[in-house]
Design a protein around this motif. Structure first.
Motif, mmCIF file in Angstrom:
data_model
loop_
_atom_site.group_PDB
_atom_site.id
_atom_site.type_symbol
_atom_site.label_atom_id
_atom_site.label_comp_id
_atom_site.label_asym_id
_atom_site.label_seq_id
_atom_site.Cartn_x
_atom_site.Cartn_y
_atom_site.Cartn_z
ATOM 1 N N MET A 1 138.934 61.462 -18.166
ATOM 2 C CA MET A 1 138.272 60.281 -19.526
ATOM 3 C C MET A 1 138.155 61.488 -20.651
ATOM 4 S SD MET A 1 137.242 58.715 -17.552
ATOM 5 C CE MET A 1 136.579 57.485 -18.930
ATOM 6 N N LYS A 2 138.653 60.304 -21.736
ATOM 7 C CA LYS A 2 139.180 61.145 -22.331
ATOM 8 C C LYS A 2 138.331 62.197 -23.288
ATOM 9 C CE LYS A 2 142.591 59.018 -24.481
ATOM 10 N NZ LYS A 2 142.571 58.159 -24.855
ATOM 11 N N ASN A 3 136.944 62.806 -22.994
ATOM 12 C CA ASN A 3 135.733 63.190 -23.627
ATOM 13 C C ASN A 3 136.228 64.354 -22.076
ATOM 14 O OD1 ASN A 3 134.758 62.072 -20.781
ATOM 15 N ND2 ASN A 3 132.543 61.445 -22.276
ATOM 16 N N GLY A 4 136.535 64.218 -21.326
ATOM 17 C CA GLY A 4 137.068 65.823 -19.977
ATOM 18 C C GLY A 4 136.110 65.099 -19.320
ATOM 19 N N GLN A 5 135.726 64.131 -19.301
ATOM 20 C CA GLN A 5 134.356 63.640 -17.467
ATOM 21 C C GLN A 5 135.161 63.304 -16.958
ATOM 22 O OE1 GLN A 5 131.407 61.301 -18.737
ATOM 23 N NE2 GLN A 5 131.191 60.545 -16.624
ATOM 24 N N GLU A 6 135.287 63.270 -15.385
ATOM 25 C CA GLU A 6 136.038 63.095 -14.091
ATOM 26 C C GLU A 6 135.303 61.933 -13.767
ATOM 27 O OE1 GLU A 6 137.468 65.824 -11.823
ATOM 28 O OE2 GLU A 6 138.373 67.066 -13.152
ATOM 29 N N MET A 7 135.929 60.535 -13.381
ATOM 30 C CA MET A 7 135.281 59.431 -12.824
ATOM 31 C C MET A 7 136.230 59.980 -11.136
ATOM 32 S SD MET A 7 135.849 55.229 -13.278
ATOM 33 C CE MET A 7 135.190 55.698 -14.876
#
Length: 304
Positions: free
Chosen positions: A147-153
């Motif tokens: 994601m744009k905030n660095g979080q991985e999905m």
């Protein structure tokens, strides 16, 4: 004399008794204060422990809720473009593969992945077409989004359809379509009209009308260009059994299946799986995908 001595003895005994009572009372008071302090400390420790446990539980619940809300359900469709070129002759199993979402991905009416989100996967198998090999093969599996905030999905996505990369003209038209939809030109003219008066206001009104006409022209031109590009690709070379094609936005329609505009390539659905991903094959040349190749991905249940 004897009476005086008796009186002194009685006084001494009374003083001793009074001193003993005072000492016992003081010890009892100190003991009571000590017990009260201990109980207070225990109560404080229990309250602190309960508060920490409640905070930890609340944080864990929020974290779990956040994680569950960002998981894509099985069967979700993702329009994306390949970020780097791939070739069965040079690729090897384990090589990283990256793509970018071509549009916002929504679930239950909410955007869960914004346009431009990184999709990361790897090559599961690669086989060049050579002597003794009837066909070239390239397997790809996408495993998570960044994601744009660095979080991985986490996800498990395979390729449902492929299409040739958009041309520069089509890409420019798509960009113009986005600009027209945002109403940038029209909004600027309207702002000028509101902030002006007298003759300047009249000039701003004229500019407003001109901007509106220009916006309409851009929208019509963009839509026409995208429609022409979609029509051209839909009538171009497609793999046997391919269905669907590009929509008016120049993206693969959600019901598309197969390969469009990439001569000699096809998707081997029989060999595709949740662990090996999609298998792209060619019996006439080495499988090669240019950067910008359009992908329609479909999520499936992650293999246990």
């Amino acid at each position: 004399m004897k009476q005086l001595l008796s009186l002194l003895a009685i006084g001494a005994l009374g003083a001793c008794a009074t001193f003993a009572q005072t000492t016992a009372s003081g010890q009892a008071g100190a003991s009571a204060q000590s017990q009260t302090a201990v109980q207070a400390n225990k109560s404080g420790a229990q309250a602190s422990g309960s508060g920490s446990a409640a905070t930890s539980s609340s944080t864990s619940a929020k974290s779990n809720a956040a994680n569950s809300s960002t998981n894509l359900s099985s069967g979700s469709k993702i329009n994306a473009t390949l970020a780097t070129a791939l070739d069965a002759k040079r690729s090897k199993p384990g090589d990283q593969v990256e793509a970018r979402t071509a549009e916002d991905v929504k679930q239950d009416g909410k955007v869960v992945m914004k346009k431009g989100t990184r999709l990361v996967g790897h090559v599961t198998q690669a086989q060049a077409r050579a002597k003794g090999q009837n066909e070239s093969q390239l397997g790809i599996l996408f495993e998570h989004a960044v994601m744009k905030n660095g979080q991985e999905m986490p996800l498990n996505a395979s390729i449902q359809a492929l299409a040739a990369a958009q041309t520069a003209t089509t890409a420019s038209a798509a960009g113009a379509d986005d600009l027209a939809a945002s109403g940038t030109g029209l909004g600027s003219a309207q702002g000028a009209a509101r902030n002006s008066g007298g003759l300047a206001g009249g000039v701003a009104s004229t500019a407003n009308a001109t901007a509106g006409a220009a916006t309409g022209t851009v929208m019509n031109t963009a839509s026409s260009t995208n429609a022409n590009a979609a029509g051209t690709l839909n009538t171009a070379t497609r793999s046997t059994g391919a269905v669907g094609g590009l929509n008016s936005m120049g993206h693969l329609a959600s019901n598309s299946n197969g390969v469009f505009g990439l001569e000699g390539l096809s998707l081997n659905s029989a060999a595709s799986s949740a662990t090996q991903g999609s298998l792209i094959v060619s019996s006439t040349k080495n499988v090669h995908l240019d950067s910008g190749t359009q992908l329609l991905l479909q999520t499936t249940e992650r293999a246990q």
